[in-house]
Structures are given as C-alpha cells and as structure tokens.
Design a protein around this motif. Structure first.
Motif, short mmCIF file in Angstrom:
data_model
loop_
_atom_site.label_atom_id
_atom_site.label_comp_id
_atom_site.label_asym_id
_atom_site.label_seq_id
_atom_site.Cartn_x
_atom_site.Cartn_y
_atom_site.Cartn_z
N ARG A 27 0.81 -1.22 0.00
CA ARG A 27 0.00 0.00 0.00
C ARG A 27 0.85 1.27 0.00
N VAL A 28 2.17 1.12 0.03
CA VAL A 28 3.03 2.30 0.08
C VAL A 28 3.06 2.98 -1.30
N PRO A 29 2.86 4.29 -1.35
CA PRO A 29 2.96 4.98 -2.65
C PRO A 29 4.43 5.13 -3.06
N LEU A 30 4.68 5.21 -4.37
CA LEU A 30 6.05 5.29 -4.89
C LEU A 30 6.89 6.41 -4.25
N PRO A 31 6.38 7.64 -4.10
CA PRO A 31 7.23 8.68 -3.50
C PRO A 31 7.68 8.33 -2.08
N ASP A 32 6.80 7.73 -1.29
CA ASP A 32 7.16 7.33 0.08
C ASP A 32 8.19 6.22 0.05
N PHE A 33 8.01 5.27 -0.87
CA PHE A 33 8.95 4.15 -1.03
C PHE A 33 10.35 4.71 -1.34
N ARG A 34 10.40 5.67 -2.24
CA ARG A 34 11.68 6.29 -2.62
C ARG A 34 12.31 6.98 -1.41
N ASP A 35 11.50 7.73 -0.66
CA ASP A 35 12.02 8.45 0.51
C ASP A 35 12.56 7.49 1.56
N ILE A 36 11.82 6.39 1.78
CA ILE A 36 12.21 5.41 2.80
C ILE A 36 13.58 4.83 2.46
N LEU A 37 13.78 4.44 1.20
CA LEU A 37 15.04 3.78 0.84
C LEU A 37 16.18 4.79 0.69
N SER A 38 15.88 5.99 0.23
CA SER A 38 16.94 7.00 0.10
C SER A 38 17.49 7.40 1.46
N ALA A 39 16.66 7.26 2.51
CA ALA A 39 17.08 7.66 3.86
C ALA A 39 17.82 6.54 4.58
N SER A 40 17.90 5.34 3.96
CA SER A 40 18.50 4.20 4.65
C SER A 40 20.00 4.11 4.37
N ARG A 41 20.76 3.79 5.42
CA ARG A 41 22.19 3.58 5.26
C ARG A 41 22.50 2.11 5.04
N ALA A 42 21.48 1.26 5.08
CA ALA A 42 21.68 -0.19 5.04
C ALA A 42 21.80 -0.70 3.59
N ALA A 43 22.26 -1.96 3.46
CA ALA A 43 22.21 -2.64 2.18
C ALA A 43 20.74 -2.79 1.79
N ILE A 44 20.47 -2.80 0.49
CA ILE A 44 19.08 -2.78 0.03
C ILE A 44 18.27 -3.96 0.57
N LYS A 45 18.89 -5.15 0.66
CA LYS A 45 18.14 -6.31 1.18
C LYS A 45 17.69 -6.06 2.62
N SER A 46 18.60 -5.57 3.46
CA SER A 46 18.24 -5.27 4.85
C SER A 46 17.20 -4.17 4.92
N ALA A 47 17.34 -3.16 4.06
CA ALA A 47 16.39 -2.04 4.07
C ALA A 47 14.98 -2.52 3.74
N LEU A 48 14.87 -3.42 2.75
CA LEU A 48 13.55 -3.94 2.37
C LEU A 48 12.92 -4.77 3.49
N MET A 49 13.80 -5.41 4.30
CA MET A 49 13.30 -6.31 5.36
C MET A 49 13.07 -5.60 6.69
#
Ligand code: ZN
Length: 262
Positions: free
Chosen positions: A139-161
C-alpha cells in the motif's frame, strides 16, 4: 517464514471461513504464544462474540470483533490457520482453537512457538506506536517508497526487510524482488538512483501480487522466479549461472552474480 503474501492468503482464508459466526469457546494449547493477555482473558474476550472484518498490516493479521476489540495474529516461523469440522482429524500442534456455534473450528497453529497472539483495543496504536511499523509494502505509494530507501544507510536487502521502514517483506521475498529488479542485495539502498528505485517498486508490486494470486505456494511459482531455484537446481532461471548465497545480518541472501549488477 510467513511473509506478506502468505499472511494475505491467511487473511482471505479467515474471511472466507470465520467471519460473522458466534464464538462458542476458545482453547489455548500453549500460553507461550500469548502476548499481553492470559488464557482466561482471551477466552472471556472471545466468548459469544463474532469476527466482523479483518485487516492485514505487513506480517500481522488483525481480526476485528463486533465490539472494539481486535485479535492480532503473527505467524512466527511456521504458523498457519486451519478451519475444520469436528469429525475431521485435528491439527497436531494447536496453539489456539476457536470453536464456532456451527460446530466448525478455526485453529491457529505455530509449531515452533514463535508466533504471537494478542488482544488489543486500538489497531492504530498497535501498528504505529507499539510496533512502529512502516507502511504496508503493498500500500506504500512510490514517492514514500523512494524516501524510505533514500534515507537508509543499510544494504538494500536489509532495508527492504526492516519492518519499521516497510512492513511485510522478509528473507525469501526480498531475494525475489531484488532478482526481478536486477539489483545486488548488498548494494546500499541510498546509492540506487531514481530510475532503478522505480523498477524496484514495480518488481515489489509484481512479485507480491503474483505470489498472492498463486496462494503463496512456491510449487506454483513461475520458472522465471528465483524462489523455486534456490532450493532446486541452484541456477539462475535467466542465465543458468549458479546462484550465489551470502550471509547478511543472520539471513542468507540468494542472488545471481551475473544478472543482479545494479
Ligand atoms: Zn542470471
């Protein structure tokens, strides 16, 4: 471990079997799954009530009663639901069995006891303040998804989990989503550019929706998915190169070293 697609399948199963039926009794096989409620508290809370609707947030199933109460189920590593008649053989490891006035039972089974059952009064408070869950991955909209991942310092797999950032994705589906998007699991989330984040978002929706449509049954998944190959021939379905596995944060990532280069 049940992830978003599995829990969505449980939700639909629950809706198709257990709504709008008077609850006659409740048995708790193991109190170790209870959180913040006792065996008698649960039994009293459910007796003579009925479920009117359900919601799912990430890996949590929230079943609403005809009063303000909500029963929250988390399925741990191996949990599932089973609706059955008295005459059939009971499931072996019942942790919670609800008996309806029509003679049917709904069993919540969590053999490895890592599941959780709660009775709460405020769903919003539970999701946002107690568990601090991020938005549901479907249910997450694309802009929020982008913001969430851009703010993460983690590897993408950890960030998604990370359930506090984005709720619903675990070890198996993060591998599938990253494979479909062609992204290496170790790439830093914030290093992904806008275009590849958009591709990742589309892959996430495609994978989760397809998995739900196939009732989250890996045996039904298309050969183009990496999930059937990780425990099968161990080869990339696209280029036939042997899949690699890598331990990160206690979980094992499977990926194709050739196709996942973003
Ligand atoms: Zn490949």
């Amino acid at each position: 471990m049940p992830e978003l697609p599995d829990v969505e399948v449980f939700k639909r199963y629950f809706d198709a079997t257990s709504l709008h039926q008077e609850i006659e009794g409740v048995e708790v096989g193991s109190t170790r799954v209870l959180r913040g409620t006792s065996q008698s508290g649960l039994a009293e809370g459910l007796k003579d009530r009925s479920f009117v609707s359900t919601n799912r947030h990430g890996k949590y199933l929230l079943a609403h009663f005809d009063n303000r109460l909500v029963m929250v189920l988390h399925f741990g590593m191996t949990g599932y639901l089973k609706y059955f008649k008295q005459t059939e053989k009971d499931p072996l490891h019942d942790r919670l069995m609800i008996t309806f006035a029509n003679g049917f039972h709904l069993a919540y089974d969590s053999q490895r006891k890592l599941g959780e059952i709660r009775l709460i009064g405020d769903e919003d408070d539970f999701i946002h303040r107690q568990k601090r869950l991020g938005p549901d991955a479907l249910r997450v909209p694309l802009p929020d998804f982008r913001d969430i991942l851009s703010a993460s310092r983690a590897a993408i797999k950890s960030a998604l989990m990370n359930q506090q950032r984005l709720a619903g994705i675990g070890n198996v589906y993060s591998d599938e989503i990253l494979f479909q998007a062609g992204i290496h699991p170790g790439t830093k989330a914030r290093d992904l550019d806008e275009k590849i984040l958009e591709k990742l978002f589309e892959s996430m929706e495609d994978v989760l929706e397809k998995a739900i449509a196939l009732r989250a049954d890996p045996k039904e998944f298309p050969g183009s998915f990496i999930i059937p190959h990780r425990d099968g021939d161990g080869k990339c379905p696209r280029c036939s190169v042997p899949l690699q596995s890598e331990k990160t944060a206690g979980r094992t990532a499977y990926f194709c070293p050739k196709c996942q280069n973003a």
